[in-house]
Design an enzyme around this catalytic site. Structure first.
Site, short mmCIF file in Angstrom:
data_model
loop_
_atom_site.label_atom_id
_atom_site.label_comp_id
_atom_site.label_asym_id
_atom_site.label_seq_id
_atom_site.Cartn_x
_atom_site.Cartn_y
_atom_site.Cartn_z
N CYS A 1 0.69 -1.36 -0.01
CA CYS A 1 -0.27 -0.09 -0.27
C CYS A 1 0.76 1.00 -0.05
O CYS A 1 1.29 1.94 0.90
CB CYS A 1 -0.82 0.12 1.44
SG CYS A 1 -2.18 1.77 1.50
N CYS B 1 0.22 3.79 2.63
CA CYS B 1 0.84 2.86 4.23
C CYS B 1 2.00 3.71 4.27
O CYS B 1 2.58 3.80 5.61
CB CYS B 1 0.17 1.61 4.42
SG CYS B 1 -1.42 1.07 4.03
#
Length: 151
Positions: A75, A78
């Site tokens: 991600c 993230c």
């Protein structure tokens, strides 16, 4: 923390050996060490909780709130938020414990808490989730969001 009568000590789970320690509030700002492994209970870093048993121990036994970042290595947002989460840990400890859960390594935790998007921040107090914030945030926004929660 809550405005109820203040205890003389709180239970804090060691981020290294995961032993529950009773820390007197008078020692709170004096860099307390774990009674078992003798390492610092607070280091200004997040803790990886990629094991459901350790996750449950930290969520249920810590008497300080635990902020969890549910994330995944693939991600992009993230990965972008990771340094901000570490900066927030430096600012929020020892009043809060910050932890990260890799939803790829422990998909059961993501499913258990119905994590639908990542990153997602979840704040736990007394073993239960009290607030949730999806999406990537900067360090200032993480600290502001956590401090704005009433529990």
């Amino acid at each position: 923390m809550s405005s109820a009568a203040s205890p003389e000590a709180l239970h804090v789970v060691c981020p290294h050996c995961h032993t529950t320690n009773r820390v007197r509030l008078a020692q709170w700002n004096q860099a307390p060490d774990c009674g078992q492994c003798k390492q610092a209970l607070f280091g200004g870093h997040s803790l990886a909780l990629d094991d459901a048993t350790l996750f449950d121990r930290h969520i249920s036994r810590n008497q300080i709130p635990v902020l969890v970042d549910f994330w995944a290595p693939w991600c992009g947002p993230c990965r972008m938020m990771a340094p901000a989460f570490e900066q927030a840990a430096q600012q929020l400890e020892p009043r809060f414990r910050l932890a990260k859960v890799n939803t790829e390594a422990v998909p059961a935790l993501g499913a258990r808490f119905q994590i639908r998007s990542i990153p997602t921040l979840a704040l736990f107090v007394g073993g239960r989730e009290v607030a949730r914030q999806p999406g990537a945030l900067g360090a200032t926004d993480i600290v502001r969001w956590v401090q704005s929660q009433r529990f």
